[in-house]
Design a protein around this motif. Structure first.
Motif, short mmCIF file in Angstrom:
data_model
loop_
_atom_site.label_atom_id
_atom_site.label_comp_id
_atom_site.label_asym_id
_atom_site.label_seq_id
_atom_site.Cartn_x
_atom_site.Cartn_y
_atom_site.Cartn_z
N GLU A 1 -6.98 -2.41 3.11
CA GLU A 1 -5.81 -1.66 3.57
C GLU A 1 -5.40 -0.67 2.49
N SER A 2 -4.86 0.45 2.91
CA SER A 2 -4.54 1.50 1.94
C SER A 2 -3.28 1.13 1.16
N LYS A 3 -3.30 1.51 -0.11
CA LYS A 3 -2.15 1.25 -0.98
C LYS A 3 -1.77 2.56 -1.65
#
Lengths: 97, 489
Positions: free
Chosen positions: A67-69
């Protein structure tokens, strides 16, 4: 390595990408020669069939969730760069004429 | 300085005083700053101290407490960090010129954990450049001096962290240990220092030296305090893929329920020639004390011990040469003004920015990894590392801990070993194999030489058995408390 085949200090300095003065070359050549002589006991060791250890307690396939952070902004990321311009690091020309 | 001053108290005592309202964190932090201002000119443990930031953290702790909120037993207690552990917006030089103006853009995981516990994260502590050395003489910003004798080294590489605690400038500090860099300076400065099992404490935000060996760990004046700090910083971290998923018990709590005395192994290879007579005498007394407590002692053998120094220096320098490639003159602070082309940027910036030991190790590492030598050095060393690890596995089937001296000699004089790399490397002879095997080790003060220099003993434990190791260390420490004796400064 033994005295008849000393470490090629220019070759190694180039591999390590470290510029050395002539004085440093002389000193390191001698000191590292001594260190390598000290390492010779490794060469006498019987290691046939011994598995190498890279980590004492290896862990495999350590995955993070996909998941993008939020990362650093360009400004934050470049804060420590010696030269930057327009959100980019400035370097000398890399491509030869 | 009055002996009642808070700077002479342990973190455990300070925690009780803060809870009882006998002192505030601001008062404690002020006392610490005053102490640094008084003694650090002589000791030079600190590379940087942001007083304003420390006092702001202390004030926030006092405000929390006045509202009945206390984050942990360390809430309001100052902790100094070796200058390789990132604290957001603070400098991180690694005692190198190449990072002279660097500011960390983020917190290390241990820093986050300390902040979440309410600790006052204060001070950047001196070290051998990039943690490479055993005397803190390799700092680009000048050496740290041993608080017990200012003519002598504090040990290294975490010499600033050990000296700051010994000089009572901070009650607690963190260092990093790759081949003994916490335990050896703890021994030379007369304080407690512990290297946890590899993978117990996250390395995220630690400037890497040798990634398969580096571990962060605590310095304190008692084993009890070390347990308190260790339980605060340990635990699995998704940001470090080598971090181990393990439940962390309350180490300090478990000290209150002492275990039955077990078996202590004495490796015969560690008690051979090369050990100073006074060190031997103090370690012998320590062994006697354990026997008087009901512990059994047993001679054991770690036959691959004599390989540990060459194996360590092949592996650690190989990893270092690769890790330090990131200091390339492009992304971090300093670039040579003489650089004309891309190769120049690397070679000249590193030639100007690195000190001599760092250059020596990067050269050695590059050599050991180079074509034609990889099998003879690096691969062979990794195989020998297996033999060292198996020695310990065998011994730990019979004993609960292994006891050795921490260092072969007490603190040595400045310049005594700095021109001879091998004699300097040998000062880590008793600590290095622990890192190669990934095991936890702790140095506990066990007395003083006739000239008043501290001596330390080392206990090595089984992997992930920190609780047991601390318990055995505490059984000795609580009866002696040598680490509570403070030098005259």
């Amino acid at each position: 390595m033994s005295e008849d085949a000393p470490m090629d200090i220019d070759y190694v300095a180039n591999l390590a990408r470290i510029e050395l003065s002539d004085e440093e070359k002389t000193t390191y050549q001698r000191q590292l020669g001594d260190v390598l002589k000290y390492f010779e006991k490794l060469q006498e060791l019987e290691v046939d069939g011994v598995e190498p250890t890279a980590h004492a307690f290896p862990r495999h396939n350590v995955w993070d969730k996909d998941e993008s952070k939020q990362g650093f902004s360009a400004t934050e990321a470049l804060k420590n760069a010696p030269q930057s311009r327009q959100d980019q690091v400035v370097v000398p020309k890399v491509i030869e004429e | 300085m009055s002996p009642d001053s808070p700077i002479f108290k342990t973190a455990t005592e300070l925690s009780a005083d803060l809870t009882a309202g006998k002192i505030s964190s601001v008062e404690l932090t002020r006392a610490m700053i005053e102490r640094v201002e008084t003694v650090d000119e002589k000791v030079h443990a600190f590379l940087h101290l942001d007083q304003e930031d420390a006092l702001a953290q202390a004030k926030a702790s006092d405000e929390r407490r006045s509202k009945g909120e206390c984050l942990s037993p360390l809430d309001g207690i100052p902790v100094g960090l070796k200058d390789v552990i990132s604290v957001k917006d603070q400098p991180l030089t690694a005692a190198s010129k190449i990072l002279e103006n660097y500011r960390s853009p983020y917190d290390a995981t241990v820093t986050v954990k300390l902040k979440e516990a309410g600790a006052v994260v204060a001070g950047r502590l001196n070290l051998d450049e990039f943690a490479m050395g055993s005397s803190t003489e390799n700092s680009a910003y000048g050496p740290t001096r041993n608080p017990w004798d200012l003519e002598r080294v504090p040990g290294g590489s975490s010499g600033g962290s050990s000296a700051a605690v010994a000089a009572r400038e901070v009650p607690l500090s963190l260092g990093s240990d790759t081949g003994g860099s916490i335990r050896q300076p703890a021994s030379l400065c007369g304080v407690v220092g512990m290297k946890p099992t590899y993978g117990m404490v996250s390395r995220y935000g630690l400037a890497a030296f040798a990634s398969s060996l580096d571990q962060i760990g605590p310095f304190s004046t008692t084993v009890e305090d070390a347990a308190l700090l260790l339980e605060t910083i340990s635990g699995h971290d998704p940001l470090d893929s080598t971090s181990f998923p393990k439940d962390i018990p309350s180490y300090s709590g478990e000290l209150k329920n002492p275990a039955q005395p077990g078996v202590i192994g004495l490796p015969k290879e560690f008690f051979g020639p090369g050990m100073d007579d006074e060190v031997r005498a103090k370690v012998d007394q320590t062994i006697e004390h354990y026997r008087s407590l009901g512990y059994q002692t047993k001679e054991v053998s770690l036959p691959s011990t004599d390989l540990s120094i060459p194996v360590y220096y092949v592996i650690a320098t190989a990893e270092a040469s690769s890790n330090l490639a990131r200091y390339d003159g492009i992304r971090y602070t300093s670039r040579s003004e003489r650089a004309q082309n891309a190769i120049d940027v690397y070679a000249k910036s590193r030639g100007e920015g690195f000190g001599s030991e760092v250059k020596r190790r990067c050269l050695l590492g590059a050599y050991g990894l180079s074509s034609g030598y990889y099998d003879a050095y690096y691969l062979r060393a990794q195989k020998a590392r297996t033999l060292i690890r198996q020695d310990f596995e065998r011994v730990f089937k019979e004993v609960d801990a292994v006891l050795t001296p921490t260092a072969p000699t007490p603190a040595f004089k400045f310049g005594e070993k700095s021109e001879d790399p091998i004699s300097m490397y040998l000062s880590d002879i008793y600590t290095i194999s622990t890192n190669l095997a990934g095991l936890p080790g702790i140095s506990v003060p066990c007395g003083f030489t006739q000239s008043g220099l501290p001596v330390g003993m080392q206990l090595i434990g089984q992997a992930f058995e920190e609780s047991k190791l601390l318990n055995i260390a505490h059984a000795y420490d609580r009866d002696h408390l040598y680490g509570r004796q403070a030098p005259n400064l």
